[in-house]
Scaffold this motif. Structure first.
Motif, PDB file in Angstrom:
ATOM      1  N   LYS A 178      48.774  61.254  33.194  1.00 38.22           N
ATOM      2  CA  LYS A 178      49.261  62.184  33.367  1.00 38.22           C
ATOM      3  C   LYS A 178      50.310  62.639  34.373  1.00 38.22           C
ATOM      4  N   ASN A 179      50.548  61.970  35.551  1.00 35.26           N
ATOM      5  CA  ASN A 179      51.144  61.597  36.858  1.00 35.26           C
ATOM      6  C   ASN A 179      52.298  61.251  36.599  1.00 35.26           C
ATOM      7  N   ASP A 180      52.468  60.385  35.676  1.00 33.61           N
ATOM      8  CA  ASP A 180      53.934  59.838  34.761  1.00 33.61           C
ATOM      9  C   ASP A 180      54.787  61.013  34.412  1.00 33.61           C
ATOM     10  N   ALA A 181      54.129  62.062  33.288  1.00 34.19           N
ATOM     11  CA  ALA A 181      53.951  63.521  32.748  1.00 34.19           C
ATOM     12  C   ALA A 181      54.924  64.174  33.974  1.00 34.19           C
ATOM     13  N   ILE A 182      54.460  64.051  34.800  1.00 35.71           N
ATOM     14  CA  ILE A 182      55.025  65.102  36.333  1.00 35.71           C
ATOM     15  C   ILE A 182      56.514  64.523  36.516  1.00 35.71           C
ATOM     16  N   ILE A 183      56.313  63.637  36.759  1.00 40.10           N
ATOM     17  CA  ILE A 183      57.219  62.827  37.026  1.00 40.10           C
ATOM     18  C   ILE A 183      58.561  62.918  36.300  1.00 40.10           C
ATOM     19  N   GLY A 184      58.051  62.834  34.975  1.00 37.72           N
ATOM     20  CA  GLY A 184      59.204  62.539  34.457  1.00 37.72           C
ATOM     21  C   GLY A 184      59.939  64.048  33.641  1.00 37.72           C
ATOM     22  N   ASN A 188      63.530  65.479  34.930  1.00 31.51           N
ATOM     23  CA  ASN A 188      64.452  66.060  33.784  1.00 31.51           C
ATOM     24  C   ASN A 188      64.918  67.640  34.314  1.00 31.51           C
ATOM     25  N   VAL A 189      64.672  68.362  35.513  1.00 29.85           N
ATOM     26  CA  VAL A 189      65.065  69.237  36.562  1.00 29.85           C
ATOM     27  C   VAL A 189      65.941  68.413  37.200  1.00 29.85           C
ATOM     28  N   PHE A 190      66.150  67.669  37.835  1.00 31.38           N
ATOM     29  CA  PHE A 190      67.499  67.198  38.367  1.00 31.38           C
ATOM     30  C   PHE A 190      68.128  66.623  37.079  1.00 31.38           C
TER      31      PHE A 190
END
Length: 469
Positions: A178-184, A188-190
């Motif tokens: 889940k944390n890796d998905a949040i980092i992704g 992606n926003v940047f």
């Protein structure tokens, strides 16, 4: 592609080598990389087995920011150890099963990533302050759900901090996924806004710590008592002074988890780094009120966590007791009040300690009323300790623990033992009451004579002979 795979294998091999020769549990790792197309100065990796201190970390960050983008993303996970990468990362087996796909891809895409396998975990608490000092701007704590609404400005530096939870045990991999998905999502926003960035991923503390006692020069190695473990560096408690400048309130907690409207944050992170705001706290002989002020947490403009304690004399015990009456949350003009339900108390000379103080399961904190705002909150404190009276220094007095002496397991053992003793006693009693016959009749011996009224004697010997022959 072959060069990329070779570099990846070399990176993972170095990672494994460093982790194998070093105790990975006493420190936290730190990963730092830049977006594609951005460059960061090549920094010398620390020697194998070397622990990076706070001063060395500041030197690394200063050198890195000299050429890296000044749009910084801080991914601060509650707990992180190097073993998480070796067990759940793409080091062993198929990379598709890795829990760090986004992080590993970002490291591979970066021209010169920085990997610190052993960072002194006490220094990781100050990483936010280090970046704020280097960039000269305050940090903004963001929620990944609202990140898309933020418009980034490439002409000005920015410092965004993202808090990531951590679950130990069987849920570790799921939590890391889940944390890796949040980092992704954040990266992606940047990328969508074409903003170059510098990302840092680290933990605030390790999930496991193995104490290691160094052998001092000239000191013999011998046996030591198990009751006296080696001293370790532990964060000091929060100390609140009175008007005379003397400590009057002490607070310690491993975690102070607060959940509101589906969002959760660990309020303890902002307390023990030396920047806690305790304005509004008061303490005297009969009343102690600890106030901790927060800004921009849980998507709230302001939040105040208040512990109200009172010294009460109980005639039954003929002594004074320190009672935590209420835990109050004041946020954006509203209040949520939890009553302590009479379970958070200790003798006035002692401190109170409890491994778990929660409003969820076996609650010690109960909402004041069914319609109170406290129903929207969930509080869970672990390794919680507080003292509001008779404070003589910056160390807690003897702790009165909330755990009862006779736990359910002890009661079950006692009742089972009593039942077994009763069965054994009854069996021994029955065995001791057994008696053998003191006389046996011989069927081939003399006949048994039965006297009759007329004086006749009836002989039954022939009958017995016919039965036994």
């Amino acid at each position: 592609m072959r060069c990329r795979s070779v570099s990846t294998m070399a990176f993972t091999s170095v990672l494994l080598f460093i982790c194998s020769i070093y105790s990975c549990y006493a420190q936290v790792p730190l990963l730092m990389w830049t977006s594609g197309g951005s460059n960061m100065p090549h920094l010398a990796q620390p020697a194998a087995g070397q622990t990076v201190s706070g001063g060395q970390l500041a030197s690394y960050l200063k050198s890195a920011l000299s050429g890296a983008p000044h749009n910084v993303l801080l991914f601060l996970q509650d707990k992180l150890i190097m073993e998480d990468f070796t067990m759940y990362g793409g080091v062993f087996g198929n990379k598709q099963d890795s829990a760090f796909l986004t992080v590993e891809s970002a490291l591979q895409a970066s021209s010169s990533p920085l990997v610190l396998p052993a960072l002194d975990w006490s220094a990781s608490h100050s990483i936010l302050e280090l970046f704020q000092g280097e960039l000269g701007i305050p940090a903004v704590h963001i929620n990944p759900n609202t990140l898309k609404e933020i418009k980034l400005n490439t002409s000005q530096p920015s410092l965004l901090a993202v808090h990531l939870p951590y679950s130990a045990g069987v849920q570790t991999k799921e939590s890391l996924l889940k944390n890796d998905a949040i980092i992704g999502e954040v990266l992606n926003v940047f990328k969508s806004q074409d903003v170059p960035y510098t990302a840092v991923y680290t933990g605030l503390k390790p999930s496991r710590v193995i104490e290691e006692t160094p052998v001092m020069a000239g000191r013999s190695v011998g046996r030591s008592l198990l009751q006296a473990p080696p001293q370790s560096s532990v964060k000091p408690p929060l100390v609140v002074n009175n008007t005379a400048g003397r400590p009057c309130i002490l607070l310690w907690a491993d975690t102070l988890l607060a959940s509101y409207s589906g969002k959760q944050d660990d309020l303890a992170i902002h307390i023990f780094n030396g920047s806690a705001d305790t304005a509004g706290s008061v303490c005297n002989e009969t009343l102690s009120r600890l106030v901790i002020n927060y800004q921009n947490v849980l998507d709230l403009r302001s939040l105040r966590l208040i512990f109200s304690m009172r010294k009460i004399f109980f005639p039954v015990s003929a002594r004074n007791w320190s009672v935590v009456e209420q835990v109050v949350l004041e946020y954006d003009g509203q209040r949520a009040i939890f009553n302590a339900s009479g379970g958070i108390y200790s003798p006035a000379e002692y401190s109170f300690h409890c491994q778990s103080v929660s409003s969820i399961q076996s609650p010690l904190l109960v909402p004041r009323s069914a319609t109170d705002n406290a129903n929207q909150w969930k509080l869970s404190f672990t390794d919680f300790q507080i003292q509001g009276f008779n404070v003589t220094g910056e160390d807690f007095s003897y702790a009165s623990d909330c755990a009862g002496f006779f736990t359910p397991g002890i009661w079950m053992g006692l009742l089972t033992s009593l039942l077994m003793v009763f069965i054994l006693t009854y069996g021994l009693h029955m065995i001791m009451q057994l008696r053998t016959m003191d006389r046996f009749d011989d069927p081939k011996g003399p006949a048994i004579s039965v006297p009759q009224k007329s004086g006749e004697i009836i002989s039954i010997s022939p009958l017995l002979h016919s039965l036994f022959d």
